[in-house]
Structure formats: C-alpha cells, structure tokens
Design a protein around this motif. Structure first.
Motif, PDB file in Angstrom:
ATOM      1  N   THR A  41       1.078  -1.167   0.036  1.00 34.90           N
ATOM      2  CA  THR A  41      -0.172  -0.249  -0.074  1.00 34.90           C
ATOM      3  C   THR A  41       0.663   1.231  -0.070  1.00 34.90           C
ATOM      4  O   THR A  41       1.925   0.942   0.094  1.00 34.90           O
ATOM      5  N   ALA A  42       0.511   2.113  -0.121  1.00 34.59           N
ATOM      6  CA  ALA A  42       0.957   3.801  -0.344  1.00 34.59           C
ATOM      7  C   ALA A  42       2.180   3.708   0.932  1.00 34.59           C
ATOM      8  O   ALA A  42       2.688   3.709   1.212  1.00 34.59           O
ATOM      9  N   ALA A  43       1.230   3.696   2.114  1.00 34.43           N
ATOM     10  CA  ALA A  43       1.581   3.677   3.478  1.00 34.43           C
ATOM     11  C   ALA A  43       3.110   2.146   4.006  1.00 34.43           C
ATOM     12  O   ALA A  43       4.453   2.884   4.398  1.00 34.43           O
ATOM     13  N   THR A  44       2.685   1.113   3.193  1.00 31.72           N
ATOM     14  CA  THR A  44       4.091   0.099   3.233  1.00 31.72           C
ATOM     15  C   THR A  44       5.105  -0.539   2.633  1.00 31.72           C
ATOM     16  O   THR A  44       6.058  -0.950   2.392  1.00 31.72           O
ATOM     17  N   ARG A  45       4.557   0.675   1.219  1.00 31.62           N
ATOM     18  CA  ARG A  45       6.026   0.356   0.331  1.00 31.62           C
ATOM     19  C   ARG A  45       7.090   0.570   0.904  1.00 31.62           C
ATOM     20  O   ARG A  45       7.560   0.022   0.001  1.00 31.62           O
ATOM     21  N   ALA A  46       7.572   1.502   1.325  1.00 26.94           N
ATOM     22  CA  ALA A  46       8.870   2.229   1.508  1.00 26.94           C
ATOM     23  C   ALA A  46       9.326   1.345   2.179  1.00 26.94           C
ATOM     24  O   ALA A  46      10.784   0.653   2.248  1.00 26.94           O
ATOM     25  N   PRO A  47       8.792   0.789   3.457  1.00 26.28           N
ATOM     26  CA  PRO A  47       9.880  -0.020   4.542  1.00 26.28           C
ATOM     27  C   PRO A  47       9.865  -1.512   3.588  1.00 26.28           C
ATOM     28  O   PRO A  47      10.081  -2.126   4.684  1.00 26.28           O
ATOM     29  N   PHE A  48       8.422  -1.671   3.294  1.00 26.62           N
ATOM     30  CA  PHE A  48       9.055  -3.521   2.713  1.00 26.62           C
ATOM     31  C   PHE A  48       9.658  -3.348   1.512  1.00 26.62           C
ATOM     32  O   PHE A  48      10.927  -4.233   1.203  1.00 26.62           O
ATOM     33  N   LEU A  49      10.348  -1.916   0.575  1.00 29.30           N
ATOM     34  CA  LEU A  49      11.249  -2.173  -0.604  1.00 29.30           C
ATOM     35  C   LEU A  49      12.322  -1.883   0.327  1.00 29.30           C
ATOM     36  O   LEU A  49      13.421  -2.584   0.127  1.00 29.30           O
ATOM     37  N   VAL A  50      12.818  -1.228   1.799  1.00 30.02           N
ATOM     38  CA  VAL A  50      13.770  -1.814   2.824  1.00 30.02           C
ATOM     39  C   VAL A  50      14.035  -2.941   3.127  1.00 30.02           C
ATOM     40  O   VAL A  50      15.280  -3.259   2.955  1.00 30.02           O
ATOM     41  N   ALA A  51      13.393  -3.800   3.580  1.00 27.63           N
ATOM     42  CA  ALA A  51      13.544  -5.159   3.505  1.00 27.63           C
ATOM     43  C   ALA A  51      13.218  -5.874   2.294  1.00 27.63           C
ATOM     44  O   ALA A  51      14.481  -6.771   2.403  1.00 27.63           O
ATOM     45  N   CYS A  52      13.103  -5.680   0.847  1.00 32.33           N
ATOM     46  CA  CYS A  52      13.343  -6.145   0.083  1.00 32.33           C
ATOM     47  C   CYS A  52      14.870  -5.446  -0.115  1.00 32.33           C
ATOM     48  O   CYS A  52      15.680  -7.239  -0.237  1.00 32.33           O
ATOM     49  N   ILE A  53      15.542  -5.059  -0.284  1.00 35.42           N
ATOM     50  CA  ILE A  53      16.760  -4.558  -0.368  1.00 35.42           C
ATOM     51  C   ILE A  53      17.495  -4.994   0.038  1.00 35.42           C
ATOM     52  O   ILE A  53      18.864  -5.607  -0.115  1.00 35.42           O
ATOM     53  N   GLU A  54      17.447  -5.036   1.839  1.00 36.42           N
ATOM     54  CA  GLU A  54      18.009  -5.894   2.423  1.00 36.42           C
ATOM     55  C   GLU A  54      18.280  -6.802   2.329  1.00 36.42           C
ATOM     56  O   GLU A  54      19.522  -7.586   2.293  1.00 36.42           O
ATOM     57  N   ASP A  55      17.127  -7.968   1.942  1.00 41.33           N
ATOM     58  CA  ASP A  55      16.962  -9.638   1.923  1.00 41.33           C
ATOM     59  C   ASP A  55      18.198  -9.038   0.700  1.00 41.33           C
ATOM     60  O   ASP A  55      18.694 -10.569   0.412  1.00 41.33           O
ATOM     61  N   SER A  56      17.994  -8.963  -0.500  1.00 40.92           N
ATOM     62  CA  SER A  56      18.651  -8.135  -1.828  1.00 40.92           C
ATOM     63  C   SER A  56      19.712  -8.643  -1.527  1.00 40.92           C
ATOM     64  O   SER A  56      20.955  -9.582  -2.555  1.00 40.92           O
ATOM     65  N   GLU A  66       2.099   0.988 -11.786  1.00 42.68           N
ATOM     66  CA  GLU A  66       1.780  -0.476 -10.701  1.00 42.68           C
ATOM     67  C   GLU A  66       2.645  -0.209  -9.384  1.00 42.68           C
ATOM     68  O   GLU A  66       3.466  -0.849  -9.128  1.00 42.68           O
ATOM     69  N   PRO A  67       2.807   1.476  -8.478  1.00 44.20           N
ATOM     70  CA  PRO A  67       3.202   1.373  -7.764  1.00 44.20           C
ATOM     71  C   PRO A  67       3.946   0.590  -6.316  1.00 44.20           C
ATOM     72  O   PRO A  67       4.461   0.649  -6.070  1.00 44.20           O
ATOM     73  N   ASP A  68       2.206   0.303  -6.398  1.00 46.75           N
ATOM     74  CA  ASP A  68       2.168  -0.468  -4.894  1.00 46.75           C
ATOM     75  C   ASP A  68       2.540  -2.497  -5.656  1.00 46.75           C
ATOM     76  O   ASP A  68       2.242  -3.235  -4.320  1.00 46.75           O
ATOM     77  N   THR A  69       3.049  -2.671  -6.731  1.00 46.18           N
ATOM     78  CA  THR A  69       3.101  -4.257  -6.800  1.00 46.18           C
ATOM     79  C   THR A  69       4.818  -3.686  -6.553  1.00 46.18           C
ATOM     80  O   THR A  69       5.459  -3.028  -7.262  1.00 46.18           O
ATOM     81  N   VAL A  70       5.708  -4.673  -6.027  1.00 48.83           N
ATOM     82  CA  VAL A  70       6.530  -5.267  -5.587  1.00 48.83           C
ATOM     83  C   VAL A  70       7.462  -6.882  -6.296  1.00 48.83           C
ATOM     84  O   VAL A  70       6.409  -7.522  -6.035  1.00 48.83           O
ATOM     85  N   ILE A  71       8.033  -7.137  -7.205  1.00 53.05           N
ATOM     86  CA  ILE A  71       8.343  -7.745  -7.838  1.00 53.05           C
ATOM     87  C   ILE A  71      10.286  -8.516  -7.312  1.00 53.05           C
ATOM     88  O   ILE A  71      10.925  -8.114  -7.889  1.00 53.05           O
ATOM     89  N   LEU A  72      10.494  -9.526  -6.712  1.00 52.98           N
ATOM     90  CA  LEU A  72      11.313 -10.132  -6.997  1.00 52.98           C
ATOM     91  C   LEU A  72      12.033 -11.649  -8.014  1.00 52.98           C
ATOM     92  O   LEU A  72      11.382 -11.581  -7.853  1.00 52.98           O
ATOM     93  N   HIS A  73      12.967 -11.164  -8.498  1.00 50.07           N
ATOM     94  CA  HIS A  73      13.744 -11.976  -9.457  1.00 50.07           C
ATOM     95  C   HIS A  73      14.772 -12.477  -9.156  1.00 50.07           C
ATOM     96  O   HIS A  73      15.799 -11.262  -8.491  1.00 50.07           O
ATOM     97  N   GLU A  74      14.804 -13.690  -8.436  1.00 51.08           N
ATOM     98  CA  GLU A  74      16.006 -14.132  -7.641  1.00 51.08           C
ATOM     99  C   GLU A  74      16.459 -15.547  -8.728  1.00 51.08           C
ATOM    100  O   GLU A  74      15.719 -15.865  -8.454  1.00 51.08           O
ATOM    101  N   VAL A  75      18.009 -15.556  -8.841  1.00 50.09           N
ATOM    102  CA  VAL A  75      18.073 -17.074  -9.088  1.00 50.09           C
ATOM    103  C   VAL A  75      19.164 -17.679  -8.702  1.00 50.09           C
ATOM    104  O   VAL A  75      20.238 -17.123  -7.665  1.00 50.09           O
ATOM    105  N   TYR A  76      19.273 -19.091  -8.234  1.00 58.33           N
ATOM    106  CA  TYR A  76      19.611 -19.137  -7.295  1.00 58.33           C
ATOM    107  C   TYR A  76      20.611 -20.818  -7.984  1.00 58.33           C
ATOM    108  O   TYR A  76      20.079 -21.313  -9.173  1.00 58.33           O
TER     109      TYR A  76
END
Length: 104
Positions: A15-30, A51-61
């Motif tokens: 959501t607009a309220a959770t986007r920034a903190p979620f991106l921080v968590a995603c970037i740290e995990d990345s 789609e500003p409230d959509t976050v997609i993670l692309h990970e290669v293992y």
C-alpha cells in the motif's frame, strides 16, 4: 536435475503506507543474499511506474537446495517478518528454470 538453476519470481502487493518500508526489507534481503550466499547469483527488486504498489522479486539460485538454504538465513527470516508485520499481500511465487543458456 538438482544442479539446474532455480529462478524465483515473487510478486507482492503493498500500500502507499507500506511500500517504502517493504522496499527497505526487500533491498536488505537482496544485498545479503547476493553477498552472503554462494548459491545466489542474482536478486533483483523490481517495481513499475504503472503499478506503484506492486513489488516483484527476481532471484536466481544455483539449485533448489541453494534456495532452501536461503530460506533458513537470518536475513530471509527478517524479510519474512517484515511481510507479516506490514501485512504485505503475496500475489504469487513462481519457481522457474531457464530453458536456454544464460547470456555471457
């Protein structure tokens, strides 16, 4: 087949309220995944202007086992806690394999 690289594509809705903190968590995990895990060769955090409230993670293992190891790391647990705490909606997770050689 266990030596086949595994590509994860995960989509989340914020959501607009959770986007920034979620991106921080995603970037740290990345960062931690690529830096600390020998079996993770790529971890992209993707968004689109349409789609500003959509976050997609692309990970290669390197293998499914490398992804399993990823899920046991402290940084993944912190990411998972952020998903729960922020009430981020998981839209989909796809486990895919590459069918052509990776470009050099």
């Amino acid at each position: 087949m266990t030596d086949t690289p595994l590509i994860i594509i995960a989509e989340f809705e914020t959501t607009a309220a959770t986007r920034a903190p979620f991106l921080v968590a995603c970037i740290e995990d990345s960062i931690r995944s690529v830096t600390d895990e020998a079996g993770c060769s790529c971890f992209d955090v993707l968004t689109t202007p349409d789609e500003p409230d959509t976050v997609i993670l692309h990970e290669v293992y390197d293998s499914p086992a490398a992804f399993d190891a990823h899920q046991a790391t402290p940084h993944f647990k912190a990411f998972s806690n952020a998903v729960d705490t922020l009430k981020i909606r998981l839209v989909s997770v796809r486990r895919t394999v590459r069918n052509i050689p990776a470009p050099k």
